[in-house]
Design a protein around this motif. Structure first.
Motif, PDB file in Angstrom:
ATOM      1  N   ASP A  46      49.213  -5.421 -37.202  1.00 12.46           N
ATOM      2  CA  ASP A  46      49.238  -4.225 -36.353  1.00 12.46           C
ATOM      3  C   ASP A  46      47.829  -3.725 -36.077  1.00 12.46           C
ATOM      4  N   SER A  47      46.989  -3.738 -37.111  1.00 11.80           N
ATOM      5  CA  SER A  47      45.608  -3.302 -36.948  1.00 11.80           C
ATOM      6  C   SER A  47      44.864  -4.212 -35.980  1.00 11.80           C
ATOM      7  N   ASP A  48      45.070  -5.518 -36.120  1.00 10.81           N
ATOM      8  CA  ASP A  48      44.415  -6.473 -35.218  1.00 10.81           C
ATOM      9  C   ASP A  48      44.837  -6.238 -33.779  1.00 10.81           C
ATOM     10  N   ASP A  49      46.127  -5.989 -33.571  1.00 13.90           N
ATOM     11  CA  ASP A  49      46.616  -5.708 -32.218  1.00 13.90           C
ATOM     12  C   ASP A  49      45.933  -4.473 -31.636  1.00 13.90           C
ATOM     13  N   LEU A  50      45.772  -3.458 -32.481  1.00 12.70           N
ATOM     14  CA  LEU A  50      45.165  -2.214 -32.018  1.00 12.70           C
ATOM     15  C   LEU A  50      43.704  -2.412 -31.632  1.00 12.70           C
ATOM     16  N   TRP A  51      42.936  -3.079 -32.511  1.00 15.21           N
ATOM     17  CA  TRP A  51      41.514  -3.208 -32.159  1.00 15.21           C
ATOM     18  C   TRP A  51      41.292  -4.204 -31.036  1.00 15.21           C
ATOM     19  N   HIS A  52      42.172  -5.190 -30.896  1.00 15.90           N
ATOM     20  CA  HIS A  52      42.058  -6.084 -29.737  1.00 15.90           C
ATOM     21  C   HIS A  52      42.298  -5.305 -28.442  1.00 15.90           C
ATOM     22  N   GLU A  53      43.301  -4.436 -28.462  1.00 17.28           N
ATOM     23  CA  GLU A  53      43.569  -3.605 -27.280  1.00 17.28           C
ATOM     24  C   GLU A  53      42.399  -2.660 -27.025  1.00 17.28           C
ATOM     25  N   ALA A  54      41.815  -2.159 -28.114  1.00 19.68           N
ATOM     26  CA  ALA A  54      40.677  -1.251 -27.980  1.00 19.68           C
ATOM     27  C   ALA A  54      39.488  -1.952 -27.332  1.00 19.68           C
ATOM     28  N   ALA A  64      37.289   6.761 -24.376  1.00 19.15           N
ATOM     29  CA  ALA A  64      38.103   7.702 -25.148  1.00 19.15           C
ATOM     30  C   ALA A  64      39.315   6.994 -25.752  1.00 19.15           C
ATOM     31  N   GLU A  65      40.008   6.217 -24.931  1.00 16.81           N
ATOM     32  CA  GLU A  65      41.184   5.496 -25.425  1.00 16.81           C
ATOM     33  C   GLU A  65      40.769   4.422 -26.426  1.00 16.81           C
ATOM     34  N   ALA A  66      39.646   3.757 -26.163  1.00 16.32           N
ATOM     35  CA  ALA A  66      39.158   2.736 -27.083  1.00 16.32           C
ATOM     36  C   ALA A  66      38.859   3.346 -28.453  1.00 16.32           C
ATOM     37  N   MET A  67      38.224   4.517 -28.467  1.00 14.84           N
ATOM     38  CA  MET A  67      37.900   5.174 -29.730  1.00 14.84           C
ATOM     39  C   MET A  67      39.173   5.516 -30.500  1.00 14.84           C
ATOM     40  N   THR A  68      40.180   6.005 -29.773  1.00 18.00           N
ATOM     41  CA  THR A  68      41.457   6.334 -30.421  1.00 18.00           C
ATOM     42  C   THR A  68      42.087   5.095 -31.045  1.00 18.00           C
ATOM     43  N   LEU A  69      42.078   4.001 -30.323  1.00 15.68           N
ATOM     44  CA  LEU A  69      42.700   2.764 -30.804  1.00 15.68           C
ATOM     45  C   LEU A  69      41.925   2.171 -31.982  1.00 15.68           C
ATOM     46  N   TYR A  70      40.604   2.194 -31.903  1.00 18.35           N
ATOM     47  CA  TYR A  70      39.805   1.694 -33.035  1.00 18.35           C
ATOM     48  C   TYR A  70      40.121   2.506 -34.294  1.00 18.35           C
ATOM     49  N   GLU A  79      40.811  -1.820 -44.495  1.00 16.73           N
ATOM     50  CA  GLU A  79      39.914  -2.914 -44.862  1.00 16.73           C
ATOM     51  C   GLU A  79      39.551  -3.801 -43.669  1.00 16.73           C
ATOM     52  N   SER A  80      39.808  -3.333 -42.463  1.00 18.14           N
ATOM     53  CA  SER A  80      39.509  -4.126 -41.276  1.00 18.14           C
ATOM     54  C   SER A  80      38.036  -4.001 -40.907  1.00 18.14           C
ATOM     55  N   LYS A  81      37.254  -4.987 -41.294  1.00 13.96           N
ATOM     56  CA  LYS A  81      35.826  -4.950 -40.991  1.00 13.96           C
ATOM     57  C   LYS A  81      35.583  -5.062 -39.488  1.00 13.96           C
ATOM     58  N   MET A  82      36.485  -5.776 -38.779  1.00 18.18           N
ATOM     59  CA  MET A  82      36.306  -5.933 -37.341  1.00 18.18           C
ATOM     60  C   MET A  82      36.507  -4.610 -36.612  1.00 18.18           C
ATOM     61  N   ALA A  83      37.476  -3.820 -37.056  1.00  9.20           N
ATOM     62  CA  ALA A  83      37.707  -2.523 -36.422  1.00  9.20           C
ATOM     63  C   ALA A  83      36.495  -1.617 -36.600  1.00  9.20           C
ATOM     64  N   TYR A  84      35.919  -1.635 -37.798  1.00  9.14           N
ATOM     65  CA  TYR A  84      34.698  -0.849 -38.027  1.00  9.14           C
ATOM     66  C   TYR A  84      33.543  -1.367 -37.178  1.00  9.14           C
ATOM     67  N   LEU A  85      33.417  -2.687 -37.094  1.00  4.18           N
ATOM     68  CA  LEU A  85      32.337  -3.276 -36.308  1.00  4.18           C
ATOM     69  C   LEU A  85      32.420  -2.836 -34.854  1.00  4.18           C
ATOM     70  N   TYR A  86      33.607  -2.971 -34.262  1.00  5.26           N
ATOM     71  CA  TYR A  86      33.740  -2.665 -32.844  1.00  5.26           C
ATOM     72  C   TYR A  86      33.686  -1.160 -32.578  1.00  5.26           C
ATOM     73  N   ARG A  87      34.205  -0.355 -33.506  1.00  5.44           N
ATOM     74  CA  ARG A  87      34.066   1.097 -33.302  1.00  5.44           C
ATOM     75  C   ARG A  87      32.599   1.493 -33.391  1.00  5.44           C
ATOM     76  N   GLY A  88      31.872   0.828 -34.290  1.00  7.13           N
ATOM     77  CA  GLY A  88      30.443   1.079 -34.371  1.00  7.13           C
ATOM     78  C   GLY A  88      29.730   0.723 -33.081  1.00  7.13           C
ATOM     79  N   THR A  89      30.162  -0.371 -32.459  1.00  7.77           N
ATOM     80  CA  THR A  89      29.564  -0.779 -31.187  1.00  7.77           C
ATOM     81  C   THR A  89      29.844   0.232 -30.093  1.00  7.77           C
ATOM     82  N   LEU A  90      31.045   0.805 -30.115  1.00  2.46           N
ATOM     83  CA  LEU A  90      31.362   1.856 -29.137  1.00  2.46           C
ATOM     84  C   LEU A  90      30.481   3.076 -29.369  1.00  2.46           C
TER      85      LEU A  90
END
Length: 256
Positions: A46-54, A64-70, A79-90
């Motif tokens: 579920d987390s992977d689906d969310l950050w992929h959509e983000a 705004a929507e990307a930040m919410t999804l991340y 523990e999703s390092k990818m979600a943190y990585l991509y939110r950091g990039t945003l």
């Protein structure tokens, strides 16, 4: 007789107790280790689906929507390092470098050898005017994965911006050595050419940009920059050709 009755009542009591326990287990089953693993897999998916959509929202500019999804992805699976990585990039794209650094640091707390996060945090540190920490992150990232040349290129860019052209060229030469199949990446060639031109070595810069155009013929800025070199060398016709080609493939949005 009393002993017999007591034995009967004890037997009945045990049977009733066991029946109650069995009934409770049927109605309120205890979690099985396999169920817990499956639940964890579901949370991760579920987390992977969310950050992929983000990432898709991020790419289309819907920050705004990307930040919410991340953030939702992180809440579902902390523990999703990818979600943190991509939110950091945003955060970085929005100019919020301290928030970006925090998210990259969270990703590294999950995986201390996450080279992408080290490289990204290095860039954010540099944007926050902390060159020493930036260089430390770049060096560590490249140490962990020598085939990842991004940190070397970033180190070279910093050295170039700080006026250390020789050091920048040395780093870019190392990046070129690490390039897959001995094919320098676009940014390696671009930075080498820029430094050569800034040092007054237009012929070498032209040779580098010729190689850049050969390997990346659809990269608009290569033609724009090569046109400048041609002008410097007095190659008016070649300069005009490059300028026209630059305009034809990216008349408005191409930038270096």
């Amino acid at each position: 007789m009393d002993k017999a009755k007591s034995s009967v009542w004890l037997t009945i009591s045990v049977i009733v107790t066991l029946a109650c326990v069995l009934f409770a287990l049927i109605l309120y089953p205890h979690p099985h280790p396999l169920d817990e693993q499956l639940s964890a897999f579901v949370r991760i998916a579920d987390s992977d689906d969310l950050w992929h959509e983000a990432v898709l929202k991020h790419g289309t500019g819907d920050h705004a929507e990307a930040m919410t999804l991340y953030t939702q992805a992180i809440e579902v699976h902390p523990e999703s390092k990818m979600a943190y990585l991509y939110r950091g990039t945003l955060h970085y794209d929005q100019g919020n470098y301290s928030e970006a650094i925090n998210d990259y640091t969270q990703a590294l707390a999950i995986d201390p050898e996450f080279t992408w996060a080290l490289n990204a945090r290095g860039v954010a540190f540099y944007r926050s005017s902390d060159s020493d920490k930036a260089q430390a992150d770049f060096a560590r990232s490249h140490e962990l994965d020598p085939s990842f040349i991004g940190p070397l290129v970033n180190q070279a860019v910093i050295e170039k911006l700080e006026g250390n052209s020789d050091e920048a060229l040395m780093l870019l030469a190392r990046a070129e050595d690490f390039s897959l199949a001995s094919t320098p990446t676009l940014k390696v060639l671009e930075n080498i050419g820029d430094i050569q031109f800034s040092q007054g070595d237009a012929p070498s810069a032209l040779a580098t940009y010729n190689e850049l155009v050969k390997q990346y013929p659809e990269y608009p800025s290569a033609y724009r920059e090569r046109a400048k070199i041609h002008h410097n060398l007095g190659n008016t016709t070649e300069a005009k050709t490059d300028e026209e080609h630059y305009q034809s493939i990216a008349p408005t949005k191409a930038s270096k």
